[in-house]
Design an enzyme around this catalytic site. Sequence first.
Site, PDB file in Angstrom:
ATOM      1  N   CYS A   2       0.696  -1.009  -0.050  1.00  0.00           N
ATOM      2  CA  CYS A   2       0.148  -0.269   0.109  1.00  0.00           C
ATOM      3  C   CYS A   2       0.783   1.152  -0.078  1.00  0.00           C
ATOM      4  O   CYS A   2       1.885   1.173   0.793  1.00  0.00           O
ATOM      5  CB  CYS A   2      -0.953   0.092   1.055  1.00  0.00           C
ATOM      6  SG  CYS A   2      -2.025  -1.121   1.330  1.00  0.00           S
ATOM      7  N   ARG A  27       3.925  -0.531  -4.855  1.00  0.00           N
ATOM      8  CA  ARG A  27       3.328  -1.125  -3.448  1.00  0.00           C
ATOM      9  C   ARG A  27       2.091  -1.622  -3.524  1.00  0.00           C
ATOM     10  O   ARG A  27       1.685  -2.360  -2.440  1.00  0.00           O
ATOM     11  CB  ARG A  27       3.534   0.159  -2.582  1.00  0.00           C
ATOM     12  CG  ARG A  27       4.859   0.670  -2.369  1.00  0.00           C
ATOM     13  CD  ARG A  27       4.870   2.075  -1.513  1.00  0.00           C
ATOM     14  NE  ARG A  27       4.610   1.680  -0.099  1.00  0.00           N
ATOM     15  CZ  ARG A  27       5.689   1.733   1.144  1.00  0.00           C
ATOM     16  NH1 ARG A  27       6.774   2.145   0.461  1.00  0.00           N
ATOM     17  NH2 ARG A  27       5.422   1.384   2.073  1.00  0.00           N
ATOM     18  N   TRP A  74      -2.865  -2.846  -1.688  1.00  0.00           N
ATOM     19  CA  TRP A  74      -2.688  -4.162  -1.918  1.00  0.00           C
ATOM     20  C   TRP A  74      -3.597  -4.683  -0.733  1.00  0.00           C
ATOM     21  O   TRP A  74      -3.396  -4.690   0.496  1.00  0.00           O
ATOM     22  CB  TRP A  74      -1.104  -4.530  -1.528  1.00  0.00           C
ATOM     23  CG  TRP A  74      -0.888  -5.893  -1.776  1.00  0.00           C
ATOM     24  CD1 TRP A  74      -0.589  -6.601  -2.884  1.00  0.00           C
ATOM     25  CD2 TRP A  74      -0.679  -7.099  -0.661  1.00  0.00           C
ATOM     26  NE1 TRP A  74      -0.521  -8.018  -2.779  1.00  0.00           N
ATOM     27  CE2 TRP A  74      -0.274  -8.196  -1.528  1.00  0.00           C
ATOM     28  CE3 TRP A  74      -1.070  -6.917   0.589  1.00  0.00           C
ATOM     29  CZ2 TRP A  74      -0.358  -9.229  -0.530  1.00  0.00           C
ATOM     30  CZ3 TRP A  74      -0.945  -8.104   1.452  1.00  0.00           C
ATOM     31  CH2 TRP A  74      -0.411  -9.523   0.890  1.00  0.00           C
ATOM     32  N   ASN A  98      -1.615   1.961   5.679  1.00  0.00           N
ATOM     33  CA  ASN A  98      -0.757   0.879   5.321  1.00  0.00           C
ATOM     34  C   ASN A  98      -0.342   0.028   6.503  1.00  0.00           C
ATOM     35  O   ASN A  98      -0.218   0.436   7.366  1.00  0.00           O
ATOM     36  CB  ASN A  98       0.489   1.440   4.710  1.00  0.00           C
ATOM     37  CG  ASN A  98       1.435   0.367   4.322  1.00  0.00           C
ATOM     38  OD1 ASN A  98       1.444  -0.737   4.020  1.00  0.00           O
ATOM     39  ND2 ASN A  98       2.829   0.782   4.371  1.00  0.00           N
ATOM     40  N   GLY A  99      -0.791  -1.230   6.191  1.00  0.00           N
ATOM     41  CA  GLY A  99      -0.616  -1.997   7.390  1.00  0.00           C
ATOM     42  C   GLY A  99      -1.992  -2.978   7.883  1.00  0.00           C
ATOM     43  O   GLY A  99      -2.677  -2.989   7.166  1.00  0.00           O
ATOM     44  N   GLU A 478      14.891 -20.480  -6.708  1.00  0.00           N
ATOM     45  CA  GLU A 478      14.632 -19.135  -7.406  1.00  0.00           C
ATOM     46  C   GLU A 478      13.995 -19.395  -8.539  1.00  0.00           C
ATOM     47  O   GLU A 478      13.203 -18.651  -9.115  1.00  0.00           O
ATOM     48  CB  GLU A 478      16.005 -18.355  -7.523  1.00  0.00           C
ATOM     49  CG  GLU A 478      16.032 -17.111  -8.207  1.00  0.00           C
ATOM     50  CD  GLU A 478      15.071 -16.095  -7.234  1.00  0.00           C
ATOM     51  OE1 GLU A 478      14.345 -16.323  -6.307  1.00  0.00           O
ATOM     52  OE2 GLU A 478      14.968 -14.896  -7.976  1.00  0.00           O
ATOM     53  N   LYS A 482      10.450 -17.550  -9.141  1.00  0.00           N
ATOM     54  CA  LYS A 482      10.210 -16.660 -10.511  1.00  0.00           C
ATOM     55  C   LYS A 482       9.048 -17.199 -11.556  1.00  0.00           C
ATOM     56  O   LYS A 482       8.050 -16.660 -11.838  1.00  0.00           O
ATOM     57  CB  LYS A 482      11.475 -16.731 -11.662  1.00  0.00           C
ATOM     58  CG  LYS A 482      12.696 -15.831 -10.808  1.00  0.00           C
ATOM     59  CD  LYS A 482      12.280 -14.560 -11.231  1.00  0.00           C
ATOM     60  CE  LYS A 482      12.013 -13.639  -9.874  1.00  0.00           C
ATOM     61  NZ  LYS A 482      13.202 -13.839  -8.842  1.00  0.00           N
ATOM     62  N   GLU A 485       5.641 -16.980  -9.792  1.00  0.00           N
ATOM     63  CA  GLU A 485       4.989 -15.856  -9.661  1.00  0.00           C
ATOM     64  C   GLU A 485       4.693 -15.006 -10.867  1.00  0.00           C
ATOM     65  O   GLU A 485       3.690 -14.074 -11.029  1.00  0.00           O
ATOM     66  CB  GLU A 485       5.696 -14.871  -8.728  1.00  0.00           C
ATOM     67  CG  GLU A 485       7.302 -14.118  -9.510  1.00  0.00           C
ATOM     68  CD  GLU A 485       7.966 -13.553  -8.430  1.00  0.00           C
ATOM     69  OE1 GLU A 485       9.142 -13.483  -8.413  1.00  0.00           O
ATOM     70  OE2 GLU A 485       7.417 -12.406  -7.889  1.00  0.00           O
ATOM     71  N   HIS A 501      12.436 -39.312  -1.894  1.00  0.00           N
ATOM     72  CA  HIS A 501      11.783 -39.309  -0.583  1.00  0.00           C
ATOM     73  C   HIS A 501      10.367 -38.561  -0.660  1.00  0.00           C
ATOM     74  O   HIS A 501       9.923 -38.271   0.526  1.00  0.00           O
ATOM     75  CB  HIS A 501      12.588 -38.370   0.507  1.00  0.00           C
ATOM     76  CG  HIS A 501      13.900 -38.997   0.490  1.00  0.00           C
ATOM     77  ND1 HIS A 501      14.044 -40.198   1.147  1.00  0.00           N
ATOM     78  CD2 HIS A 501      15.235 -38.613   0.181  1.00  0.00           C
ATOM     79  CE1 HIS A 501      15.577 -40.520   0.699  1.00  0.00           C
ATOM     80  NE2 HIS A 501      16.016 -39.478   0.341  1.00  0.00           N
ATOM     81  N   LYS A 601       5.621  -5.041  -5.297  1.00  0.00           N
ATOM     82  CA  LYS A 601       7.136  -5.041  -5.026  1.00  0.00           C
ATOM     83  C   LYS A 601       7.623  -4.571  -3.855  1.00  0.00           C
ATOM     84  O   LYS A 601       8.691  -5.364  -3.316  1.00  0.00           O
ATOM     85  CB  LYS A 601       7.399  -3.627  -5.770  1.00  0.00           C
ATOM     86  CG  LYS A 601       8.943  -3.678  -6.148  1.00  0.00           C
ATOM     87  CD  LYS A 601       9.660  -4.798  -7.000  1.00  0.00           C
ATOM     88  CE  LYS A 601      11.163  -4.655  -7.195  1.00  0.00           C
ATOM     89  NZ  LYS A 601      11.462  -5.905  -7.624  1.00  0.00           N
TER      90      LYS A 601
HETATM   91  C1  F6R Z   1      10.454 -12.614  -6.178  1.00  0.00           C
HETATM   92  C2  F6R Z   1      10.215 -11.280  -5.180  1.00  0.00           C
HETATM   93  C3  F6R Z   1      10.386 -11.399  -3.751  1.00  0.00           C
HETATM   94  C4  F6R Z   1      11.192 -10.396  -3.198  1.00  0.00           C
HETATM   95  C5  F6R Z   1      10.739 -10.473  -1.596  1.00  0.00           C
HETATM   96  C6  F6R Z   1      11.615  -9.596  -0.741  1.00  0.00           C
HETATM   97  O1  F6R Z   1      10.714 -12.233  -7.472  1.00  0.00           O
HETATM   98  O2  F6R Z   1      10.687 -10.438  -5.875  1.00  0.00           O
HETATM   99  O3  F6R Z   1      10.307 -12.818  -3.421  1.00  0.00           O
HETATM  100  O4  F6R Z   1      12.646 -10.928  -3.175  1.00  0.00           O
HETATM  101  O5  F6R Z   1       9.270  -9.918  -1.441  1.00  0.00           O
HETATM  102  O6  F6R Z   1      11.666  -8.333  -1.108  1.00  0.00           O
HETATM  103  P1  F6R Z   1      13.036  -7.350  -0.626  1.00  0.00           P
HETATM  104  O7  F6R Z   1      14.230  -7.947  -1.248  1.00  0.00           O
HETATM  105  O8  F6R Z   1      12.670  -6.074  -1.101  1.00  0.00           O
HETATM  106  O9  F6R Z   1      13.033  -7.577   0.923  1.00  0.00           O
END
Ligand code: F6R
Length: 606
Positions: A2, A27, A74, A98-99, A478, A482, A485, A501, A601
């Site tokens: 947010c 955000r 968000w 926000n929160g 990773e 990726k 998401e 397992h 983000k």
């Molecule tokens: C995945 C991604 C998220 C961030 C995570 C931490 O592609 O971008 O998993 O890595 O939300 O965010 P930061 O690095 O900003 O603490």
Amino acid sequence: MCGIIGITSNKPVSSAIISSLRKLEYRGYDSAGIATLSNGAINEIKSEGRVDNLEKNPLIKNMLGSVGIGHVRWATHGMPNTINAHPHSSETVSVVHNGIIENSTTLKKYLINKGHKFKSQTDTEVIVHLITEYLKENDLKNSILKMLKQLHGSFALGIIIKDQPDLIVGARRGSPLAVGYGLNENYLGSDSYALKSMTNKISYLSDGEFCIIKKNQVDFFDEIGNKVNKKVLELSSTEENYDKGEFKHFMAKEIEEQPITLKNCVKEYIDNINNDINIHNFPWKLYEINSVTLIGCGSAYNSCLTAKYWFEELTTLDVSVDVASEFRYRINRFKKDTLYIFVSQSGETADTYAALDLCNKNKMKTACIVNVIESSIARDSNFILPIHCGPEIGVASTKAFLGQLFVLYIMALKLAFLKKNITKDNYILKIKDLKQLPKLIKETLLNENKVRSAANTFAKAKGSMFLGRGTSYPIALEGALKLKELSYTHAEGYPAGEMKHGPLALIENGMPVVVLAPRDKYYSKIISNMQEVIARGAKVLLITNKSKDEVVSENIWETIEVENINDDLIPFLLTIPIQKLAYYTALKKGHDIDKPRNLAKSVTVE
Ligand code: F6R
């Protein structure tokens, strides 16, 4: 998550609020809204979805008022629709938040009994009604203090009040909040990024504080209402590039920018003349550090997991890795000789910040690896190691991940050398290899035809798996992160040795499986694991590094070879095809690549 913006000025503020909301969309992008004070009333306009939708509302152009607040959401409590969009308003008070208010259900019952009517399903609306209730019998400052006392949880708030038409109230607990200073106008923002286009003079609220912002004056108060003096900080005026350029998406641009990210890292951290690693002003003596704890979320956590192998391989330090949301609630045995390293692109991730705060409160040694150097995590760590990769706009982290890997690696290498765990010759050799990374990443990026065509299969698949061993295991995690998401399909990352397992039961005919098998000490083991999945019908995309020796294995669907470098640094190169695989799969599916569904983000709620 947010985004909050507030402006008090001597001219109409709605268009400046809308432009700031565009900057804050990273955000959250579930809904957007704005409220201003004009003609003795609160005017509120909200819409579902992006800021673009809000701007399309014909009433926005004529929206008057020189005091206003705006929000991008968000969703936490309540569906992402127009009613639940912020601001939330009564006749007299309008709030952006926000929160999360953890005791909102109890507060709502209390307010309903007092005759308040609720319109939304959000937790935020209780704040509106609490202030409305307290203003009946208290002045502004006391109403805010009483309201804050009632709230449990974490929040950053922006508030406007019909009968106080010249001011905005800001308050924070947990979530960050900044105040910006302009000429005959002042601002409130959920971070300095939102304010940067309007001012470079900023103050940050500390936890528990609130402020009253007028166009020519800002007063700050602590949690019991005492006035607080604030430092005004000057933000760097570096021009940052927020343009997609020739690329269709920020993510594509950020993937291609990785040689530059690594070049910047080399420039900042490698001393070419002395073949050394520069970590200036490290605040502790070496003998004070016997172990390292690495903490992050999501991709940042995966970078920590990769680094665990490096610290173990290169140094004699004890290493542990933790997901921030787990670390913060566990019974931790804090140790004075441990260095706690927090890894975060944004530097605002709520769980990572809370874990840092916990370590600070226990007087531990804290360092952070961040991209945004003005962020809360950077400000509150004892020592900062920036990753210098410039703004990362795409929600899926790419160049920041490689930047994090770089800084973690040089930390491990430098500590190994200083603690005499490796020889000087070996240290110099490894530094020379590090300098090759930008060039090798560039070459690996060029090799994309196979990954592009493999993406067609992943786009049709119900699910997929990513397997690795050693440092390739966190890169497999990773890759799966990726892909899920961006493609919205199930993807699992596994240590290849674990398949039998349990997870082997998932393999069925035609299921795509990515096997990350560089020619390191695990190579022959993982090739056997690969055969086990091929035998059960998997379509294996093998990612390995170039070699004179052919891959001796049968029935592999497709093989991608990245460039060659020492085993430590292979994870950097393996990351490139897995990023591209996720990108091209999402492109094929027509998804919104830079803003995947349900995500944001900067994750500023826990
Ligand atoms: C995945 C991604 C998220 C961030 C995570 C931490 O592609 O971008 O998993 O890595 O939300 O965010 P930061 O690095 O900003 O603490």
